[in-house]
Design a protein around this motif. Structure first.
Motif, PDB file in Angstrom:
ATOM      1  N   ALA A 246       0.849  -1.186   0.000  1.00  0.00           N
ATOM      2  CA  ALA A 246       0.000   0.000   0.000  1.00  0.00           C
ATOM      3  C   ALA A 246       0.886   1.237   0.000  1.00  0.00           C
ATOM      4  CB  ALA A 246      -0.933   0.020   1.210  1.00  0.00           C
ATOM      5  N   GLY A 247       0.478   2.243  -0.748  1.00  0.00           N
ATOM      6  CA  GLY A 247       1.228   3.481  -0.823  1.00  0.00           C
ATOM      7  C   GLY A 247       0.337   4.614  -1.309  1.00  0.00           C
ATOM      8  N   MET A 248       0.902   5.799  -1.351  1.00  0.00           N
ATOM      9  CA  MET A 248       0.178   6.975  -1.820  1.00  0.00           C
ATOM     10  C   MET A 248       0.469   7.199  -3.294  1.00  0.00           C
ATOM     11  SD  MET A 248       0.454  10.931  -0.482  1.00  0.00           S
ATOM     12  CE  MET A 248       1.741  11.386  -1.676  1.00  0.00           C
ATOM     13  N   SER A 249      -0.545   7.614  -4.051  1.00  0.00           N
ATOM     14  CA  SER A 249      -0.370   7.891  -5.473  1.00  0.00           C
ATOM     15  C   SER A 249      -0.118   9.377  -5.699  1.00  0.00           C
ATOM     16  CB  SER A 249      -1.610   7.472  -6.261  1.00  0.00           C
ATOM     17  OG  SER A 249      -1.472   7.798  -7.629  1.00  0.00           O
ATOM     18  N   GLY A 250       0.832   9.682  -6.564  1.00  0.00           N
ATOM     19  CA  GLY A 250       1.093  11.065  -6.944  1.00  0.00           C
ATOM     20  C   GLY A 250       1.384  11.944  -5.754  1.00  0.00           C
ATOM     21  N   SER A 251       0.748  13.112  -5.740  1.00  0.00           N
ATOM     22  CA  SER A 251       0.942  14.049  -4.637  1.00  0.00           C
ATOM     23  C   SER A 251      -0.138  13.904  -3.573  1.00  0.00           C
ATOM     24  CB  SER A 251       0.948  15.486  -5.181  1.00  0.00           C
ATOM     25  OG  SER A 251      -0.253  15.763  -5.879  1.00  0.00           O
ATOM     26  N   GLY A 252      -0.948  12.824  -3.659  1.00  0.00           N
ATOM     27  CA  GLY A 252      -1.967  12.551  -2.656  1.00  0.00           C
ATOM     28  C   GLY A 252      -3.259  13.314  -2.928  1.00  0.00           C
ATOM     29  N   ALA A 253      -4.322  12.998  -2.204  1.00  0.00           N
ATOM     30  CA  ALA A 253      -4.316  12.179  -1.002  1.00  0.00           C
ATOM     31  C   ALA A 253      -4.796  10.751  -1.232  1.00  0.00           C
ATOM     32  CB  ALA A 253      -5.238  12.832   0.043  1.00  0.00           C
ATOM     33  N   THR A 254      -4.954  10.315  -2.486  1.00  0.00           N
ATOM     34  CA  THR A 254      -5.438   8.960  -2.731  1.00  0.00           C
ATOM     35  C   THR A 254      -4.362   7.934  -2.407  1.00  0.00           C
ATOM     36  OG1 THR A 254      -6.898   9.759  -4.482  1.00  0.00           O
ATOM     37  CG2 THR A 254      -6.443   7.398  -4.430  1.00  0.00           C
ATOM     38  N   CYS A 255      -4.765   6.911  -1.651  1.00  0.00           N
ATOM     39  CA  CYS A 255      -3.875   5.807  -1.308  1.00  0.00           C
ATOM     40  C   CYS A 255      -4.322   4.559  -2.065  1.00  0.00           C
ATOM     41  CB  CYS A 255      -3.891   5.561   0.196  1.00  0.00           C
ATOM     42  SG  CYS A 255      -3.274   6.986   1.136  1.00  0.00           S
ATOM     43  N   VAL A 256      -3.373   3.670  -2.296  1.00  0.00           N
ATOM     44  CA  VAL A 256      -3.589   2.523  -3.174  1.00  0.00           C
ATOM     45  C   VAL A 256      -3.112   1.256  -2.475  1.00  0.00           C
ATOM     46  CG1 VAL A 256      -3.108   1.531  -5.443  1.00  0.00           C
ATOM     47  CG2 VAL A 256      -3.115   4.029  -5.141  1.00  0.00           C
ATOM     48  N   ALA A 257      -3.919   0.218  -2.525  1.00  0.00           N
ATOM     49  CA  ALA A 257      -3.509  -1.100  -2.040  1.00  0.00           C
ATOM     50  C   ALA A 257      -3.491  -2.064  -3.209  1.00  0.00           C
ATOM     51  CB  ALA A 257      -4.450  -1.597  -0.958  1.00  0.00           C
ATOM     52  N   LEU A 258      -2.482  -2.893  -3.260  1.00  0.00           N
ATOM     53  CA  LEU A 258      -2.349  -3.906  -4.300  1.00  0.00           C
ATOM     54  C   LEU A 258      -2.745  -5.258  -3.726  1.00  0.00           C
ATOM     55  CD1 LEU A 258      -1.236  -3.956  -7.263  1.00  0.00           C
ATOM     56  CD2 LEU A 258       0.906  -4.804  -6.299  1.00  0.00           C
ATOM     57  N   VAL A 259      -3.664  -5.946  -4.428  1.00  0.00           N
ATOM     58  CA  VAL A 259      -4.153  -7.255  -3.998  1.00  0.00           C
ATOM     59  C   VAL A 259      -4.184  -8.191  -5.205  1.00  0.00           C
ATOM     60  CG1 VAL A 259      -5.518  -6.311  -2.096  1.00  0.00           C
ATOM     61  CG2 VAL A 259      -6.565  -6.595  -4.348  1.00  0.00           C
ATOM     62  N   LYS A 260      -4.476  -9.467  -4.967  1.00  0.00           N
ATOM     63  CA  LYS A 260      -4.321 -10.460  -6.028  1.00  0.00           C
ATOM     64  C   LYS A 260      -5.408 -10.411  -7.092  1.00  0.00           C
ATOM     65  CE  LYS A 260      -6.629 -14.309  -3.639  1.00  0.00           C
ATOM     66  NZ  LYS A 260      -6.503 -15.734  -3.221  1.00  0.00           N
ATOM     67  N   ASP A 261      -6.662 -10.079  -6.700  1.00  0.00           N
ATOM     68  CA  ASP A 261      -7.754 -10.105  -7.673  1.00  0.00           C
ATOM     69  C   ASP A 261      -8.919  -9.257  -7.153  1.00  0.00           C
ATOM     70  OD1 ASP A 261      -9.068 -11.713  -5.743  1.00  0.00           O
ATOM     71  OD2 ASP A 261      -8.441 -13.556  -6.738  1.00  0.00           O
ATOM     72  N   MET A 262      -9.983  -9.156  -7.951  1.00  0.00           N
ATOM     73  CA  MET A 262     -11.105  -8.310  -7.585  1.00  0.00           C
ATOM     74  C   MET A 262     -11.859  -8.843  -6.356  1.00  0.00           C
ATOM     75  SD  MET A 262     -11.370  -5.481  -9.101  1.00  0.00           S
ATOM     76  CE  MET A 262     -13.061  -5.077  -8.634  1.00  0.00           C
ATOM     77  N   GLY A 263     -11.877 -10.155  -6.177  1.00  0.00           N
ATOM     78  CA  GLY A 263     -12.503 -10.685  -4.976  1.00  0.00           C
ATOM     79  C   GLY A 263     -11.811 -10.183  -3.727  1.00  0.00           C
ATOM     80  N   ALA A 264     -10.484 -10.219  -3.735  1.00  0.00           N
ATOM     81  CA  ALA A 264      -9.719  -9.710  -2.596  1.00  0.00           C
ATOM     82  C   ALA A 264      -9.897  -8.204  -2.450  1.00  0.00           C
ATOM     83  CB  ALA A 264      -8.240 -10.051  -2.772  1.00  0.00           C
ATOM     84  N   ALA A 265      -9.981  -7.488  -3.579  1.00  0.00           N
ATOM     85  CA  ALA A 265     -10.154  -6.035  -3.536  1.00  0.00           C
ATOM     86  C   ALA A 265     -11.470  -5.663  -2.854  1.00  0.00           C
ATOM     87  CB  ALA A 265     -10.092  -5.458  -4.946  1.00  0.00           C
ATOM     88  N   ARG A 266     -12.540  -6.381  -3.171  1.00  0.00           N
ATOM     89  CA  ARG A 266     -13.844  -6.091  -2.553  1.00  0.00           C
ATOM     90  C   ARG A 266     -13.809  -6.390  -1.051  1.00  0.00           C
ATOM     91  NH1 ARG A 266     -15.389  -8.980  -7.324  1.00  0.00           N
ATOM     92  NH2 ARG A 266     -16.098  -7.534  -8.960  1.00  0.00           N
ATOM     93  N   GLN A 267     -13.111  -7.460  -0.680  1.00  0.00           N
ATOM     94  CA  GLN A 267     -13.011  -7.809   0.736  1.00  0.00           C
ATOM     95  C   GLN A 267     -12.224  -6.760   1.515  1.00  0.00           C
ATOM     96  OE1 GLN A 267     -11.380 -11.775   0.838  1.00  0.00           O
ATOM     97  NE2 GLN A 267     -13.348 -12.744   0.405  1.00  0.00           N
ATOM     98  N   VAL A 268     -11.198  -6.186   0.900  1.00  0.00           N
ATOM     99  CA  VAL A 268     -10.410  -5.139   1.551  1.00  0.00           C
ATOM    100  C   VAL A 268     -11.208  -3.844   1.633  1.00  0.00           C
ATOM    101  CG1 VAL A 268      -8.381  -3.646   1.264  1.00  0.00           C
ATOM    102  CG2 VAL A 268      -8.163  -6.114   0.957  1.00  0.00           C
ATOM    103  N   ALA A 269     -11.936  -3.535   0.559  1.00  0.00           N
ATOM    104  CA  ALA A 269     -12.651  -2.263   0.495  1.00  0.00           C
ATOM    105  C   ALA A 269     -13.832  -2.203   1.458  1.00  0.00           C
ATOM    106  CB  ALA A 269     -13.129  -2.013  -0.929  1.00  0.00           C
ATOM    107  N   ARG A 270     -14.548  -3.306   1.607  1.00  0.00           N
ATOM    108  CA  ARG A 270     -15.823  -3.273   2.321  1.00  0.00           C
ATOM    109  C   ARG A 270     -15.716  -2.748   3.756  1.00  0.00           C
ATOM    110  NH1 ARG A 270     -20.538  -1.559   1.773  1.00  0.00           N
ATOM    111  NH2 ARG A 270     -22.168  -2.666   2.947  1.00  0.00           N
TER     112      ARG A 270
END
Length: 286
Positions: free
Chosen positions: A244-268
């Protein structure tokens, strides 16, 4: 009349190394840039004049005069290609403002491609002076959805097609971080570059490489908006997050996960806990 549409995808800086500053004030960068499936949507219809309208969740505050980068991009294409006709442009603004994900730059790049098709003229290459003059992120956004290593003032691009398949979670805590103020907060503007990119890496190997890289704008951005570190902590505490890290000059942060199923579980759980934040699971384009 025929209306055509294009998506302006969110630009994601997986790394952002500030390596110097030119005498004219432009900063020198070394950044690995990729794109998310989520983005703004631009539509265009031939017309006699140029006009821009805006709708969408983040429409409030978007200018519709010549200060908007979309109209500046349109005028740049008209000037270079000698176009006399106009277009009615509409922006569906789905990305937050001043968020470090290149909303305005991606909109401008999508407009350049869209209007080249609408007006039946050759598109402008990413290194054309008129494109570079629009802003440091416009050339790389013109290469979307291809991931790129971006160097110089944003004008030296190298395609990087070796990204492993993955998904992301984008989290913006609802604070705007002005890019000039973030650059002004840098303690030093001469930092090491990225070095070699990890060609052929698996997703865990790529995430491990990312953990060794930097976003040099993170410390000054977090000083302006402490919510950035709160968002990063929430992401890093979620199971399945590889980086996980910050994109550009912020403030959006980004997490990298294996697939969309994992992304939904992290986001919820973050969506539930932080109902006012912008939290979006999305594929990583490559």
């Amino acid at each position: 009349m025929t209306t055509i549409k294009a998506t302006a995808p969110a630009k994601i800086n997986l790394t952002l190394h500030v390596t110097g500053q030119r005498t004219d004030g432009y900063h020198l960068l070394d950044s690995l840039v990729t794109f998310a499936e989520v983005g703004d949507v631009i539509s265009a219809t031939r017309a006699v004049d140029m006009r821009l309208t805006v709708s969408g969740h983040f429409a409030v505050g978007v200018p519709t005069d010549e200060s908007n980068l979309i109209l500046r991009a349109a005028e740049a294409l008209r000037s270079v290609r000698g176009i006399t006709m106009g277009a009615h442009l509409h922006l569906e603004k789905n990305l937050p403002h001043a968020a470090g994900i290149g909303g305005g730059s991606s909109d401008a790049a999508a407009t350049l491609k869209l209007l080249a098709e609408l007006w039946d003229v050759d598109p402008l290459p990413h290194d054309h002076d008129a494109v570079v003059a629009l802003g440091a992120d416009v050339p790389v956004c013109l290469r979307a959805p291809t991931p790129c290593r971006m160097r110089g003032i944003g004008d030296h691009l190298t395609d990087f097609t070796a990204l492993p398949r993955a998904a992301m979670v984008l989290v913006n805590p609802g604070v705007e971080v002005p890019t000039p103020a973030t650059f002004q907060g840098l303690k030093t503007k001469r930092n090491p570059s990225m070095g070699d990119l990890p060609t052929g890496a698996t997703l865990p190997e790529f995430a491990a490489w990312l953990n060794e890289q930097r976003n040099d704008l993170h410390p000054p951005a977090a000083a302006i908006a402490p919510e950035i570190d709160e968002a990063l902590t929430l992401l890093r505490n979620q199971r399945g997050v590889l980086w996980a890290g910050m994109s550009g000059s912020g403030a959006t942060c980004v997490a990298l996960v294996k697939d969309m199923g994992a992304a939904r579980q992290v986001a919820r759980p973050i969506q539930i806990r932080k109902g006012s934040w912008w939290v979006v699971p999305t594929p990583l384009l490559s």
